[in-house]
Write a protein that holds these residues in place. Structure first.
Motif, short mmCIF file in Angstrom:
data_model
loop_
_atom_site.label_atom_id
_atom_site.label_comp_id
_atom_site.label_asym_id
_atom_site.label_seq_id
_atom_site.Cartn_x
_atom_site.Cartn_y
_atom_site.Cartn_z
N GLY A 1 0.82 -1.21 0.16
CA GLY A 1 0.19 -0.05 -0.22
C GLY A 1 1.12 1.21 0.02
O GLY A 1 0.70 2.19 -0.73
N ALA A 2 2.00 1.31 0.76
CA ALA A 2 2.78 2.41 0.95
C ALA A 2 3.53 2.54 -0.72
O ALA A 2 3.47 3.60 -0.92
N ARG A 3 3.76 1.54 -1.23
CA ARG A 3 4.39 1.49 -2.57
C ARG A 3 3.42 2.28 -3.59
O ARG A 3 3.99 3.11 -4.44
N ARG A 4 2.23 1.94 -3.30
CA ARG A 4 1.20 2.42 -4.54
C ARG A 4 1.09 4.10 -4.05
O ARG A 4 0.67 4.72 -4.96
N LEU A 5 0.89 4.27 -2.86
CA LEU A 5 0.43 5.90 -2.46
C LEU A 5 1.70 6.72 -2.80
O LEU A 5 1.50 7.81 -2.65
N MET A 6 2.75 6.23 -2.82
CA MET A 6 4.10 7.09 -2.96
C MET A 6 4.63 7.28 -4.48
O MET A 6 4.13 6.45 -4.98
N ASN A 7 5.15 8.33 -4.49
CA ASN A 7 5.93 8.52 -5.72
C ASN A 7 7.06 7.86 -5.96
O ASN A 7 7.36 7.47 -7.13
N GLU A 8 7.97 7.69 -5.01
CA GLU A 8 9.10 7.08 -4.92
C GLU A 8 9.15 6.28 -3.69
O GLU A 8 8.66 6.43 -2.67
N PHE A 9 9.69 4.80 -4.02
CA PHE A 9 9.59 3.98 -2.83
C PHE A 9 11.01 3.09 -2.92
O PHE A 9 11.18 2.57 -4.04
#
Length: 79
Positions: free
Chosen positions: A53-61
């Motif tokens: 979920g964090a990966r989908r919500l962020m521009n960079e991960f």
């Protein structure tokens, strides 16, 4: 990971503003990062949507993990 810390950084890139968060722990590490990033995968009682979920919500991960040394997850969101 048994505890850790977070660093917050305000970013300015010309006219863009952003926020970068780095989460670090010195826990056991993640044996299979690709598996840990799949929706629904969990080693606990959660939903298995934290990392994916964090990966989908962020521009960079980015995620770096070494067995026996710990894990660092860095996320950036630009406005």
């Amino acid at each position: 990971g048994g505890g850790g810390h977070v660093e917050l950084e305000s970013l300015y890139d010309g006219f863009r503003r952003g926020l970068r968060l780095s989460f670090r722990d010195e826990g056991p590490g993640i044996p299979d990062v690709e598996l840990a990033l799949k929706d629904g995968y969990t080693t606990g009682g959660g939903l298995g949507l934290g990392l994916s979920g964090a990966r989908r919500l962020m521009n960079e991960f980015t995620i770096e993990s070494r067995l026996g040394e710990g894990t660092t997850v860095t996320v950036t969101r630009w406005k």
